[in-house]
Each structure stands twice: as C-alpha cells, then as structure tokens.
Write a protein that holds these residues in place. Sequence first.
Motif, PDB file in Angstrom:
ATOM      1  N   ASN A 188       1.095  -1.509   0.089  1.00 41.59           N
ATOM      2  CA  ASN A 188      -0.074   0.066   0.109  1.00 41.59           C
ATOM      3  C   ASN A 188       0.974   1.199   0.021  1.00 41.59           C
ATOM      4  OD1 ASN A 188      -2.674   0.765  -0.070  1.00 41.59           O
ATOM      5  ND2 ASN A 188      -2.671   1.326   1.939  1.00 41.59           N
TER       6      ASN A 188
ATOM      7  N   VAL B 283      -3.244  -6.750   0.915  1.00 36.18           N
ATOM      8  CA  VAL B 283      -2.481  -5.537   0.754  1.00 36.18           C
ATOM      9  C   VAL B 283      -1.837  -5.179   2.098  1.00 36.18           C
ATOM     10  CG1 VAL B 283      -2.825  -2.940   0.425  1.00 36.18           C
ATOM     11  CG2 VAL B 283      -4.313  -4.734  -0.852  1.00 36.18           C
ATOM     12  N   THR B 284      -0.322  -5.040   1.944  1.00 38.95           N
ATOM     13  CA  THR B 284       0.399  -4.993   3.139  1.00 38.95           C
ATOM     14  C   THR B 284       0.747  -3.392   3.389  1.00 38.95           C
ATOM     15  OG1 THR B 284       2.523  -5.465   1.571  1.00 38.95           O
ATOM     16  CG2 THR B 284       1.540  -7.184   3.046  1.00 38.95           C
TER      17      THR B 284
ATOM     18  N   MET C  70      -0.506  -1.466   5.523  1.00 41.44           N
ATOM     19  CA  MET C  70      -1.753  -0.597   5.773  1.00 41.44           C
ATOM     20  C   MET C  70      -1.484   0.138   7.030  1.00 41.44           C
ATOM     21  SD  MET C  70      -4.328  -1.092   3.329  1.00 41.44           S
ATOM     22  CE  MET C  70      -5.980  -1.583   4.034  1.00 41.44           C
ATOM     23  N   ASP C  71      -0.572  -0.452   7.862  1.00 40.86           N
ATOM     24  CA  ASP C  71      -0.337  -0.130   9.251  1.00 40.86           C
ATOM     25  C   ASP C  71       0.432   1.511   9.116  1.00 40.86           C
ATOM     26  OD1 ASP C  71       2.546  -1.888  10.104  1.00 40.86           O
ATOM     27  OD2 ASP C  71       1.619  -1.688   8.148  1.00 40.86           O
TER      28      ASP C  71
ATOM     29  N   PRO D 274      -2.121   3.849   5.373  1.00 41.29           N
ATOM     30  CA  PRO D 274      -3.556   3.603   5.326  1.00 41.29           C
ATOM     31  C   PRO D 274      -4.109   3.859   4.152  1.00 41.29           C
ATOM     32  CG  PRO D 274      -3.104   5.451   6.876  1.00 41.29           C
ATOM     33  CD  PRO D 274      -1.724   5.058   6.343  1.00 41.29           C
TER      34      PRO D 274
ATOM     35  N   GLY E 190      -5.766   1.870   0.276  1.00 43.16           N
ATOM     36  CA  GLY E 190      -6.770   0.969   0.920  1.00 43.16           C
ATOM     37  C   GLY E 190      -7.530   0.109  -0.036  1.00 43.16           C
ATOM     38  N   VAL E 191      -8.352  -0.764   0.598  1.00 41.98           N
ATOM     39  CA  VAL E 191      -8.847  -2.002  -0.027  1.00 41.98           C
ATOM     40  C   VAL E 191      -9.781  -1.528  -1.217  1.00 41.98           C
ATOM     41  CG1 VAL E 191     -10.396  -3.845   0.251  1.00 41.98           C
ATOM     42  CG2 VAL E 191      -8.569  -3.620   1.980  1.00 41.98           C
TER      43      VAL E 191
ATOM     44  N   TYR F  23      -8.192  -0.975  -4.601  1.00 38.82           N
ATOM     45  CA  TYR F  23      -7.574  -2.216  -4.953  1.00 38.82           C
ATOM     46  C   TYR F  23      -8.802  -2.773  -5.754  1.00 38.82           C
ATOM     47  CZ  TYR F  23      -3.254  -1.124  -3.186  1.00 38.82           C
ATOM     48  OH  TYR F  23      -2.046  -0.358  -2.714  1.00 38.82           O
TER      49      TYR F  23
ATOM     50  N   GLU G   6      -6.678  -6.703   4.086  1.00 34.82           N
ATOM     51  CA  GLU G   6      -5.659  -5.905   4.581  1.00 34.82           C
ATOM     52  C   GLU G   6      -4.940  -6.969   5.419  1.00 34.82           C
ATOM     53  OE1 GLU G   6      -7.005  -2.794   7.083  1.00 34.82           O
ATOM     54  OE2 GLU G   6      -5.059  -2.911   8.231  1.00 34.82           O
TER      55      GLU G   6
ATOM     56  N   ASP H 246      -0.748  -8.123   7.305  1.00 36.71           N
ATOM     57  CA  ASP H 246       0.531  -7.848   7.586  1.00 36.71           C
ATOM     58  C   ASP H 246       1.153  -9.061   7.502  1.00 36.71           C
ATOM     59  OD1 ASP H 246       3.039  -7.520   8.945  1.00 36.71           O
ATOM     60  OD2 ASP H 246       2.166  -5.885  10.252  1.00 36.71           O
TER      61      ASP H 246
ATOM     62  N   ASP I  48      -2.846 -13.375   9.846  1.00 37.03           N
ATOM     63  CA  ASP I  48      -3.198 -12.623   8.507  1.00 37.03           C
ATOM     64  C   ASP I  48      -3.232 -13.313   7.178  1.00 37.03           C
ATOM     65  OD1 ASP I  48      -3.767 -10.456  10.475  1.00 37.03           O
ATOM     66  OD2 ASP I  48      -2.481  -8.766   9.284  1.00 37.03           O
TER      67      ASP I  48
END
Length: 178
Positions: free
Chosen positions: A94, A123-124, A126-127, A130, A133-134, A137, A152, A154, A160
């Motif tokens: 991301n 999708v990595t 996001m931490d 942000p 985002g989803v 995509y 989303e 990790d 995850d």
Amino acid sequence: MADYKIVFTGPVGAGKTTAIASLSDIPPIGTDEAATDMTRERKPRTTVAMDYGLMKIADHERLHLYGTPGQERFDFMWDILTEGGIGLVLMLDNSRKHPQQDVDFFVTAFRDYIAKTQMVVGVTRMDTHPAPGVSFYHRCLAAHGLNPAVFEVDARRREDVGTLVKALLHSLDPGLRP
Ligand SMILES: Nc1nc2c(ncn2[C@@H]2O[C@H](COP(=O)(O)OP(=O)(O)O)[C@@H](O)[C@H]2O)c(=O)[nH]1
Ligand SMILES: [Mg+2]
C-alpha cells in the motif's frame, strides 16, 4: 498424501518472502539473503530467489507455497513456477508510488494463470500507509474484470496470511477446509 501448490506474487517488498515464512511449517527456502549469497559473485545486488514453504493443511494434505522473484526480467520463470498451481496470492504494498500500475502489471503477467485458477489479494503496509486502501484495489481489479477477495494483511502475522490462504482455498473448493 494430497499436495497442492499456490503461488505468491507481487512487487518487490510487498511481503511475499515474509508471508511464506509466516505460513511455512518448515524453514522456508530461498530467502533473499540466500539468493544474494548464491549470486553475489556473478551479479552483485541481484536477487533471483524464488521462495518456497510448506504448510500442512489437513492430516493428509499439504500446501506448497511458492513465491515469485519480483523482478520483471525474471518473468520467464513465472510460467515455470505456476505450473500445476491451483491459485494465486497477489501481494500488494500500500506504500508503493503507483499501486494501480502494480495491479495492472501483475494481473496482466498472470492473466492465463488467473483465468485457470483462483486468486486472492493481500495488501500490506496498511499500518504505515493507510491509503489508498482496499476499495481502491477492488476498483483496479474490476477494471480487469476481476473480483477477488482483497484483505488487509501484515505479512509478518501468521494469522493475517493464514486468513488469506484460507480464503483462496475456500474459493477453490469448499471441501478444502484447513
Ligand atoms: N510495516 C509493515 N511491514 C511489512 C508488512 N508486511 C511485510 N512487511 C515488511 O516488509 C519487508 C519486505 O518484505 P519481503 O517479504 O521481503 O517482501 P518481498 O520482496 O515481497 O519478498 C520486510 O521487512 C517485512 O517485514 C506490513 O504489513 N507492514
Ligand atoms: Mg522476497
């Protein structure tokens, strides 16, 4: 023993190596470090490794996890790596500058494989990043006529990436329930 194979792809840094390491029940093979060692003499700073891990999904069922090398110039390997595979995990980062280009590139490169199998998207980062985002995509994928599940994730968290793989297996065959 039933053996299944899935393939992880996506841009460099998206978390493919980490995801496979998080999932594998054996020490994963083909880390970037190992590849660097192998290739250092001929091609310094070039990483050519594919990743490999193995995940037990039921008493008599094993999932072989293969990660593609990220560099475009190794795309000749992608056909070999996908041979016999039942699904694709597309890992996206991301934080990348042109995330839509990443989607376009990988769904085009794996078009034939995607048409024959199933895919999920993780999708990595996001931490730390942000946006976009989803839903972004989802729209990029829809432009290719694709409607896979997008999560989303990790890549460092087994839970995850486990969710991601389970979703892929369910979309393939409701009988495969790890
Ligand atoms: N902050 C953050 N770092 C991540 C995430 N997923 C993976 N990473 C890190 O990103 C780096 C690159 O991951 P790697 O698995 O080598 O990517 P690859 O090139 O796709 O194989 C590693 O240091 C991971 O720990 C995430 O969701 N958030
Ligand atoms: Mg890697």
